[in-house]
Write a protein that holds these residues in place. Structure first.
Motif, mmCIF file in Angstrom:
data_model
loop_
_atom_site.group_PDB
_atom_site.id
_atom_site.type_symbol
_atom_site.label_atom_id
_atom_site.label_comp_id
_atom_site.label_asym_id
_atom_site.label_seq_id
_atom_site.Cartn_x
_atom_site.Cartn_y
_atom_site.Cartn_z
ATOM 1 N N VAL A 406 38.857 54.753 7.116
ATOM 2 C CA VAL A 406 38.614 53.898 5.948
ATOM 3 C C VAL A 406 39.096 52.475 6.172
ATOM 4 O O VAL A 406 38.666 51.558 5.465
ATOM 5 N N ASP A 408 38.261 50.636 8.585
ATOM 6 C CA ASP A 408 37.058 49.897 8.971
ATOM 7 C C ASP A 408 36.233 49.520 7.737
ATOM 8 O O ASP A 408 35.630 48.453 7.676
ATOM 9 N N TYR A 409 36.205 50.431 6.750
ATOM 10 C CA TYR A 409 35.454 50.119 5.533
ATOM 11 C C TYR A 409 36.151 49.038 4.712
ATOM 12 O O TYR A 409 35.502 48.205 4.079
ATOM 13 N N ASP A 412 35.149 45.946 6.181
ATOM 14 C CA ASP A 412 33.784 45.615 5.775
ATOM 15 C C ASP A 412 33.739 44.994 4.381
ATOM 16 O O ASP A 412 32.949 44.098 4.113
ATOM 17 N N ARG A 595 33.912 49.857 -5.259
ATOM 18 C CA ARG A 595 33.139 50.142 -4.055
ATOM 19 C C ARG A 595 33.952 50.985 -3.071
ATOM 20 O O ARG A 595 33.415 51.893 -2.442
ATOM 21 N N PHE A 596 35.254 50.682 -2.980
ATOM 22 C CA PHE A 596 36.073 51.435 -2.034
ATOM 23 C C PHE A 596 36.202 52.894 -2.487
ATOM 24 O O PHE A 596 36.139 53.814 -1.672
ATOM 25 N N ILE A 599 33.233 54.694 -1.507
ATOM 26 C CA ILE A 599 33.227 54.994 -0.068
ATOM 27 C C ILE A 599 34.101 56.209 0.227
ATOM 28 O O ILE A 599 33.711 57.114 0.980
ATOM 29 N N PRO B 44 27.424 46.782 8.025
ATOM 30 C CA PRO B 44 28.239 47.275 9.132
ATOM 31 C C PRO B 44 27.364 47.925 10.196
ATOM 32 O O PRO B 44 26.302 48.460 9.889
ATOM 33 N N MET B 136 32.747 52.454 13.334
ATOM 34 C CA MET B 136 32.184 51.152 13.002
ATOM 35 C C MET B 136 32.434 50.191 14.165
ATOM 36 O O MET B 136 33.573 50.013 14.603
ATOM 37 N N PRO B 139 31.929 44.936 11.191
ATOM 38 C CA PRO B 139 31.649 45.010 9.760
ATOM 39 C C PRO B 139 30.495 44.089 9.356
ATOM 40 O O PRO B 139 29.933 43.383 10.198
#
Lengths: 617, 617
Positions: A406, A408-409, A412, A595-596, A599, B44, B136, B139
């Motif tokens: 997460v 990495d997200y 992003d 948004r998180f 995800i 991403p 990923m 991003p």
């Protein structure tokens, strides 16, 4: 049996040799104006005609004879004997020598009255004001800036002679497949000449990639001969080492001269510099980061000899966060992550594996350790060379500690706000120690204490005087990943893949083994360490191990069975003093964003009920 | 009769309004990998497969089972029960878990003997070492660097979604002709949308230039409608002032809303910000430097709202060499030349004419004078924003004084050595005074004293304590330029074009007039001033004047008759303390080069017998 390098010379000597051996005449590339931005003029450019060619009105108004306006004032208006209405840019008829603004003119029955005299040539753009016919617009070797395209259009220049260096790129290797083809075991995607083309063309070269050549001296010879004929310089990718299938040096020696085999750089040592028909032929090492280093440190600077302009990286003086030992003798280039903690620039060396191309994607800087240096100690001030604009480095958010996909997200989510989250995977304890040294912004951790609590015990122990905020990322399921749906009780006797010491997952394993009364000795592979959840899952998927402990999302990503063991608290620790840092605030906002949460739900295995809550220690 | 601006707002308010009014969603542009460098990811990017997918040998050698190597030493060599020969990059067969370098192996009769044990996974690149499937790679909103093209190829990415802003550029004006067509009197080459395209595409936009539109509201309306339909943003070039043929605001109001007419910047005030179908429509002022300023200060920063990354200029603190007065109320942008005199950065404002595109070619920096500032006094420290790389500014050679076309040729000789000669034309006396203030490197001069000597008398008078070196450029013929071959004695009664006060040519004229007993009063146009030789010749050629005094090369360039009056000594003065400055040394070398002498001969009118000699004062 083992071939030796002919001659290993220093990087500086390699540059001297290139300058000495080659005359470096660039090629001329004629480009249309609209593609000229960024290119470098081959010769001086002259104006084809004057601009303007004739006197023009610089204002909307009337053209007048200045001597006929003398004496005009509020008290004594003057009715002009002659005048002509002109708009801005209109030609001023030859009899007139000044323009009066329309706001200062009273018209009635075709007559113009003025209340103020005009000086000669007032509001007139004289012929040649901008540029006169035959004048030089720009000299040779001028790099054309985007805004100058307009001026060149005005001066009638629609086609320009610019300089370039034609570089032939010859990929060799029987194992190569083109990008887009999934490599079978033992095959490799040819990426070095793809990268070389992007890097060299960014500096103004014109590259031709030739077809792949099998590892056969005859074929390599034919390919190099053709490339030398058609280019100013040739780069042969790989085959430059001293292995059994490394024919590049032998082929170059057959066609011309091998000047150098081996440059004392790390990575990048197995480089060849040859000369065929007076043209430089470079043998590039095969490992991607070696190739990257040689292109950046040897080939790009060499392009300057041809007149191309290669910008120097911006250098930032920064404190180094960990030791960087080195043997004397080679210039060493180390990819790094650089960021600002408070007002201090801090730089962290990345791992040195020359095959890990992601290092160059994650890095925003690199360090050159000079050949006579023995390296650096933690805290030393070093020169970090930027691989991104300064603003990007200033907005880097350094996250060091336990890895979770997460992160990495979060990166992003943060990137559009201009913040680059750079994550370094050193395990939970590594992150806590980094936080102690104050060389990261945030440390993700999931450290289970004997009392069953997470993180607080360790923070109190290792950072006793330092106020810490703990932001909850999620409750996170850890479990056994396997190909056959193994559970925790099945582990004894199974080939296991563990996590590195100091990682929360390893501590969780030890805690659960103890609780279940299982001895680590009964688990083969207990000492085999991977550094991320996904690496554990991959080891299982590839058959290297039968089981490992990881988060659900990693097992799911690789479509492997997962049997839950425990839910842990995955938190990010920050020093309270940095809570108002805009990067840290953005991180907290990102964790708290809808948004998180979406995800986390999409990835699965996360309990979001406490996501975004903050505890203080 | 005179239309007023609807509403003039500050530049900062214009930015706030743009952010508030428009949602700024970028367009997605799919590009092949080889054209992706410099572009920004739309989303991403994930790895398609692991790299490597299977364990590989990291060295040339043999694959072994590490447990079977235990105990091996120099004293106790071990013959391995099984092993497999592998080269770097080969697959390590599944039964093995380590690789031993070939240098450490003794082979005989198909058996391998070792003298050192191997640790588990030694010299093995584990599957996923670089990247694991599903991870990923980068991003959203990541700007792809050239070297990353290689990594993306390796990870199987051959097509990328990147972001862009589609900008429609609508050139309006009945006077426009395309670049490459020599404009007839009253016509203008359309350069603003050509420049806008180059500048905006450099920042990642995708621009479409529409055909020229005549100054008719209906035609402009149709063009804008089509452009709005096909783009994310529209820029209408010119017609944004308040003149009789300025229809842009009226047309935008008919199709949507005019939000702003007039932004308090100088240059660039007559800008329009409108909204049509929720899309921004910008009316660009017509003067090239006004258009440049609005693109750089308003449009480029606005592109960031769409996610494009527009680098900020590097700022250098520099002393300003001359006064920059300004009225309160507008943000003012002034093109400058910046250079380093010794260790001090010095910045000189250029002339402000908004039609002089060459200013933006010559400038290497600009100053933003904030709207509440009253400007600067000489010596004030100001922020100079770079328009070139820092290295280029550091290597700028500032030449201030008397103009001669050969200075451009010296610039052409110096540029390949990395030195940018920036010439500011202020006449000989202006150069001497600049040298006195120590704000230029070199001052070209040809000042004739009453005793018939050149330069030394004035240097002793104005720089009495300062050691000066005088480098002779050439003996130079000055003479009368005319269309009819007039001589000096013919001047009385003829329309004359003079040079500015303080210029050596004007002093020469006065000297020769006095010698010939001709009164300036007998020469009409004596008070009309041009600032360069070529401008004098052009005034003669265009018919504005019948005669002027200039150097032979200027007359020759415009193919005009020239009658010699006198040969003068054109020298470049430098402070002796700067004689060892590398830029100054390069200048002296350039003057002494064979190539320069050839150029002087080719241009004509120069005596090279003393070229390159140095006198000290």
């Amino acid at each position: 049996m083992v071939k030796r390098y002919l001659q290993v010379i220093s990087l500086d000597d390699a540059h001297s040799l290139l300058s000495r051996e080659f005359s470096c005449t660039p090629s001329v590339l004629q480009v249309p104006l609209e593609r000229a931005a960024g290119r470098i003029t081959a010769g001086p450019i002259f104006a084809r005609y004057s601009v303007p060619e004739i006197h023009l009105a610089a204002m909307d108004g009337i053209a007048v004879v200045s001597s006929e306006t003398k004496g005009a004032s509020e008290q004594h208006p003057v009715i002009l004997p002659r005048a002509a209405r002109v708009n801005t840019g209109n030609v001023v008829p030859q009899e007139f020598d000044a323009v009066i603004m329309i706001e200062d003119v009273w018209e009635s029955g075709g007559n113009y009255t003025i209340r103020k005299a005009a000086g000669p040539w007032q509001h007139v753009r004289p012929a040649g004001e901008d540029l006169a016919e035959s004048e030089m617009v720009m000299p040779s070797r001028h790099r054309i800036r985007p805004h100058e395209i307009g001026a060149l259009a005005t001066y009638g220049i629609t086609l320009l002679d610019t300089i370039t260096v034609r570089v032939g790129l010859v990929p060799t290797g029987s194992e190569l497949v083109p990008a887009g083809t999934r490599p079978a075991p033992g095959q490799v995607v040819e990426s070095n000449t793809v990268m070389a083309k992007a890097m060299l063309e960014d500096a103004g070269a014109a590259c031709t990639r030739y077809p792949f050549v099998e590892d056969q001296p005859d074929l390599i010879r034919d390919a190099i001969k053709a490339a030398v004929r058609e280019n100013d310089m040739v780069i042969v990718s790989a085959g430059s080492s001293a292995g059994t299938k490394d024919f590049t040096a032998e082929v170059i020696a057959g066609l011309g001269t091998v000047l150098v085999h081996g440059v004392a750089t790390k990575p990048g040592k197995p480089v060849i510099i040859g000369s065929i028909e007076g043209k430089p032929v470079i043998g590039l090492p095969g490992y991607p980061l070696s190739a990257l280093t040689i292109i950046r440190e040897l080939v790009l600077p060499f392009l300057k000899n041809y007149g191309l302009q290669v910008p120097e990286p911006v250098v930032i003086r920064a404190g180094i966060t960990s030791a960087l030992p080195k043997e004397i003798g080679s210039d060493e280039f180390v990819l790094c992550t650089l960021g600002k903690i408070g007002d201090r620039w801090m730089v962290s060396p990345q791992s040195k594996g020359a095959g890990v191309q992601m290092s160059a994607v994650r890095a925003n800087a690199y360090i050159r350790v000079p050949r006579n240096s023995e390296g650096y100690n933690p805290g030393d001030t070093v020169d970090a060379r930027l691989m991104v604009p300064v603003q990007d480095a200033e907005n880097a958010l350094l996250v060091t500690g336990s890895h979770d996909p997460v992160l990495d997200y979060l990166a992003d989510i943060l990137r559009p706000a201009g913040i680059t989250l750079i994550s370094t995977h050193v395990g939970s304890m590594g992150g806590i120690l980094s936080l102690k040294k104050d060389d990261c912004h945030a440390a993700p951790a999931h450290l289970l204490a004997d009392d069953g609590s997470y993180n607080t015990v360790f923070l109190k122990k290792y950072l006793p005087q330092i106020p810490i905020d703990l932001i909850c990322v999620a409750g996170r399921q850890q479990g056994v990943v396997s190909r056959d749906g193994l559970s925790f009780a099945d582990l004894p006797g199974r080939a296991f893949i563990n996590r590195q010491k100091g990682s929360g997952t390893r501590m969780l394993l030890d805690y659960e083994l103890k609780r279940a009364g299982i001895s680590p000795d009964t688990i083969p592979g207990y000492e085999r360490e991977a550094t991320t959840h996904i690496a554990v899952a991959l080891a299982v998927k590839s058959g290297e191990a039968e089981a490992g402990l990881c988060v659900y999302s990693a097992a799911k990503a690789l479509r492997l069975p997962f049997v839950p063991v425990s839910q842990e608290r995955y938190e990010i620790a920050i020093r309270h003093e940095h809570a108002e840092d805009p990067r840290v605030r953005a991180l907290i906002s990102a964790i708290r964003s809808e948004r998180f949460k979406e995800i986390l739900t999409m990835l699965g295995g996360y309990d979001t009920s406490e996501t975004g809550t903050i505890r203080t220690v």
